[in-house]
Design a protein around this motif. Structure first.
Motif, PDB file in Angstrom:
ATOM      1  N   LEU A  31      -5.792 -12.945  -0.334  1.00  0.00           N
ATOM      2  CA  LEU A  31      -5.372 -13.253   1.032  1.00  0.00           C
ATOM      3  C   LEU A  31      -5.369 -11.954   1.818  1.00  0.00           C
ATOM      4  N   ARG A  32      -5.981 -11.971   2.997  1.00  0.00           N
ATOM      5  CA  ARG A  32      -6.017 -10.772   3.848  1.00  0.00           C
ATOM      6  C   ARG A  32      -5.533 -11.120   5.248  1.00  0.00           C
ATOM      7  N   VAL A  33      -4.608 -10.315   5.763  1.00  0.00           N
ATOM      8  CA  VAL A  33      -4.235 -10.400   7.173  1.00  0.00           C
ATOM      9  C   VAL A  33      -4.646  -9.111   7.850  1.00  0.00           C
ATOM     10  N   GLN A  34      -5.029  -9.227   9.112  1.00  0.00           N
ATOM     11  CA  GLN A  34      -5.570  -8.087   9.839  1.00  0.00           C
ATOM     12  C   GLN A  34      -4.971  -8.004  11.226  1.00  0.00           C
ATOM     13  N   ALA A  35      -4.618  -6.788  11.632  1.00  0.00           N
ATOM     14  CA  ALA A  35      -4.164  -6.512  12.994  1.00  0.00           C
ATOM     15  C   ALA A  35      -5.254  -5.698  13.676  1.00  0.00           C
ATOM     16  N   SER A  36      -6.009  -6.334  14.543  1.00  0.00           N
ATOM     17  CA  SER A  36      -7.141  -5.679  15.189  1.00  0.00           C
ATOM     18  C   SER A  36      -6.656  -4.589  16.151  1.00  0.00           C
ATOM     19  N   ALA A  37      -7.497  -3.570  16.334  1.00  0.00           N
ATOM     20  CA  ALA A  37      -7.223  -2.471  17.270  1.00  0.00           C
ATOM     21  C   ALA A  37      -5.878  -1.814  16.999  1.00  0.00           C
ATOM     22  N   THR A  38      -5.521  -1.713  15.725  1.00  0.00           N
ATOM     23  CA  THR A  38      -4.253  -1.100  15.326  1.00  0.00           C
ATOM     24  C   THR A  38      -4.534   0.080  14.409  1.00  0.00           C
ATOM     25  N   ASP A  39      -4.210   1.277  14.889  1.00  0.00           N
ATOM     26  CA  ASP A  39      -4.471   2.503  14.146  1.00  0.00           C
ATOM     27  C   ASP A  39      -3.151   3.006  13.566  1.00  0.00           C
ATOM     28  N   ALA A  40      -2.813   2.539  12.388  1.00  0.00           N
ATOM     29  CA  ALA A  40      -1.540   2.900  11.768  1.00  0.00           C
ATOM     30  C   ALA A  40      -1.720   4.112  10.855  1.00  0.00           C
ATOM     31  N   THR A  41      -0.756   5.029  10.914  1.00  0.00           N
ATOM     32  CA  THR A  41      -0.762   6.173  10.011  1.00  0.00           C
ATOM     33  C   THR A  41      -0.100   5.764   8.707  1.00  0.00           C
ATOM     34  N   LEU A  42      -0.840   5.852   7.618  1.00  0.00           N
ATOM     35  CA  LEU A  42      -0.359   5.383   6.327  1.00  0.00           C
ATOM     36  C   LEU A  42      -0.071   6.566   5.405  1.00  0.00           C
ATOM     37  N   ALA A  43       0.965   6.430   4.606  1.00  0.00           N
ATOM     38  CA  ALA A  43       1.364   7.482   3.677  1.00  0.00           C
ATOM     39  C   ALA A  43       1.630   6.868   2.316  1.00  0.00           C
ATOM     40  N   ALA A  44       1.949   7.715   1.342  1.00  0.00           N
ATOM     41  CA  ALA A  44       2.264   7.218   0.006  1.00  0.00           C
ATOM     42  C   ALA A  44       3.512   6.341   0.024  1.00  0.00           C
ATOM     43  N   THR A  62       4.312   4.254   2.395  1.00  0.00           N
ATOM     44  CA  THR A  62       4.103   3.045   3.194  1.00  0.00           C
ATOM     45  C   THR A  62       4.220   1.795   2.332  1.00  0.00           C
ATOM     46  N   SER A  63       5.052   0.859   2.767  1.00  0.00           N
ATOM     47  CA  SER A  63       5.229  -0.404   2.052  1.00  0.00           C
ATOM     48  C   SER A  63       4.436  -1.507   2.743  1.00  0.00           C
ATOM     49  N   PRO A  64       3.558  -2.210   2.012  1.00  0.00           N
ATOM     50  CA  PRO A  64       2.837  -3.329   2.634  1.00  0.00           C
ATOM     51  C   PRO A  64       3.769  -4.360   3.260  1.00  0.00           C
ATOM     52  N   LEU A  65       4.911  -4.620   2.639  1.00  0.00           N
ATOM     53  CA  LEU A  65       5.856  -5.596   3.189  1.00  0.00           C
ATOM     54  C   LEU A  65       6.464  -5.108   4.498  1.00  0.00           C
ATOM     55  N   HIS A  66       6.770  -3.821   4.585  1.00  0.00           N
ATOM     56  CA  HIS A  66       7.290  -3.278   5.837  1.00  0.00           C
ATOM     57  C   HIS A  66       6.229  -3.338   6.935  1.00  0.00           C
ATOM     58  N   VAL A  67       4.981  -3.081   6.560  1.00  0.00           N
ATOM     59  CA  VAL A  67       3.885  -3.162   7.529  1.00  0.00           C
ATOM     60  C   VAL A  67       3.784  -4.577   8.099  1.00  0.00           C
ATOM     61  N   LEU A  68       3.976  -5.579   7.243  1.00  0.00           N
ATOM     62  CA  LEU A  68       3.955  -6.964   7.720  1.00  0.00           C
ATOM     63  C   LEU A  68       5.028  -7.210   8.773  1.00  0.00           C
ATOM     64  N   GLU A  69       6.174  -6.558   8.622  1.00  0.00           N
ATOM     65  CA  GLU A  69       7.282  -6.744   9.549  1.00  0.00           C
ATOM     66  C   GLU A  69       7.067  -6.005  10.863  1.00  0.00           C
ATOM     67  N   GLU A  70       6.378  -4.874  10.801  1.00  0.00           N
ATOM     68  CA  GLU A  70       6.313  -3.972  11.937  1.00  0.00           C
ATOM     69  C   GLU A  70       5.144  -4.223  12.880  1.00  0.00           C
ATOM     70  N   HIS A  71       4.154  -5.005  12.446  1.00  0.00           N
ATOM     71  CA  HIS A  71       2.951  -5.192  13.259  1.00  0.00           C
ATOM     72  C   HIS A  71       2.639  -6.667  13.466  1.00  0.00           C
ATOM     73  N   THR A  72       1.853  -6.929  14.506  1.00  0.00           N
ATOM     74  CA  THR A  72       1.420  -8.288  14.815  1.00  0.00           C
ATOM     75  C   THR A  72      -0.006  -8.488  14.317  1.00  0.00           C
ATOM     76  N   PHE A  73      -0.186  -9.477  13.458  1.00  0.00           N
ATOM     77  CA  PHE A  73      -1.490  -9.734  12.862  1.00  0.00           C
ATOM     78  C   PHE A  73      -2.165 -10.917  13.557  1.00  0.00           C
ATOM     79  N   ASP A  74      -3.498 -10.817  13.706  1.00  0.00           N
ATOM     80  CA  ASP A  74      -4.219 -11.825  14.482  1.00  0.00           C
ATOM     81  C   ASP A  74      -5.323 -12.531  13.703  1.00  0.00           C
ATOM     82  N   ILE A 121       0.729 -14.782   6.020  1.00  0.00           N
ATOM     83  CA  ILE A 121       1.763 -13.753   5.944  1.00  0.00           C
ATOM     84  C   ILE A 121       2.877 -14.179   5.001  1.00  0.00           C
ATOM     85  N   GLU A 122       3.302 -15.419   5.102  1.00  0.00           N
ATOM     86  CA  GLU A 122       4.381 -15.889   4.233  1.00  0.00           C
ATOM     87  C   GLU A 122       3.957 -15.895   2.765  1.00  0.00           C
ATOM     88  N   MET A 123       2.711 -16.234   2.504  1.00  0.00           N
ATOM     89  CA  MET A 123       2.241 -16.210   1.115  1.00  0.00           C
ATOM     90  C   MET A 123       2.178 -14.790   0.577  1.00  0.00           C
TER      91      MET A 123
END
Length: 208
Positions: free
Chosen positions: A46-59, A61-73, A101-103
């Motif tokens: 399963l893949r979710v994507q937030a277009s035109a979103t340039d996020a700075t990622l680090a070691a 970075t939690s995928p679950l937190h990213v789901l909370e912080e951004h809007t996916f389209d 997202i819920e899955m």
């Protein structure tokens, strides 16, 4: 996935990068993926994507937190088969973003990355910059509607990983790069860079 008349198959070549060329960080998309099956090259993703979103990622970075912080389209469910000579079975279906997202929140092996797109020479390329447990992995890939032959390979490509299953996203979802990056660097230091010679003529980009 590219559909160029070859049905549910993708054709690509993939390369490991040491650094990200700053001038190629264009058309960003933030991606979170979860693999509900990842074994022997077979995968359900399963893949979710937030277009035109340039996020700075680090070691950290939690995928679950990213789901909370951004809007996916966009969200898609994908079934994949093992890679063989740069060819892989891939069937994809778009699904409701909220359901996806819920899955992803509920399970699977998750990865997070920012994907950039660039046109280099005669081909379109994507560059994936990984966060979380796969940081600081960076992979570039060229995909076509048929076998990727006679490719102009940019100088920033460190070595080819097209058929190295360790670098597939499904493998990385359960065996992150951070756990074996040092051993791979030692392996590469001994063997040196490798570029496949059975895909026609490899060339450098003009001007490099």
């Amino acid at each position: 996935m590219t559909d160029g008349g070859n049905g549910d198959f993708e054709f690509e070549r993939r390369f490991l990068l040491k650094d990200v060329p700053v001038d190629l960080l264009d058309a960003p998309a933030l991606i979170v993926q979860s693999y509900f099956l990842a074994q022997d090259g077979f995968a359900i993703r399963l893949r979710v994507q937030a277009s035109a979103t340039d996020a700075t990622l680090a070691a950290s970075t939690s995928p679950l937190h990213v789901l909370e912080e951004h809007t996916f389209d966009f969200c898609a469910l994908t079934v994949k088969g093992p890679t063989n000579g740069g060819t892989r079975y891939e069937a994809e279906r778009e699904i409701d973003v909220n359901v996806g997202i819920e899955m992803i929140r509920r399970g699977g092996g998750r990865i997070v990355k920012t994907r950039y797109s660039a046109w280099l020479g005669a081909d379109g390329w994507v560059i994936d910059v990984f966060g979380g447990a796969n940081h600081p992995l960076v992979i570039a890939e060229c995909e076509r509607s048929g076998p990727v032959v006679d490719l102009q390979i940019p100088s920033f490509c460190l070595t080819e990983i097209t058929d190295d299953r360790r670098f597939s996203n499904d493998y990385l979802s359960h065996t992150p790069y951070s756990g074996w990056a040092a051993s791979f660097a030692a392996e590469l230091a001994v063997s040196g860079p490798r570029f496949r010679q059975d895909f026609g003529h490899n060339a450098r980009l003009p001007g490099e």
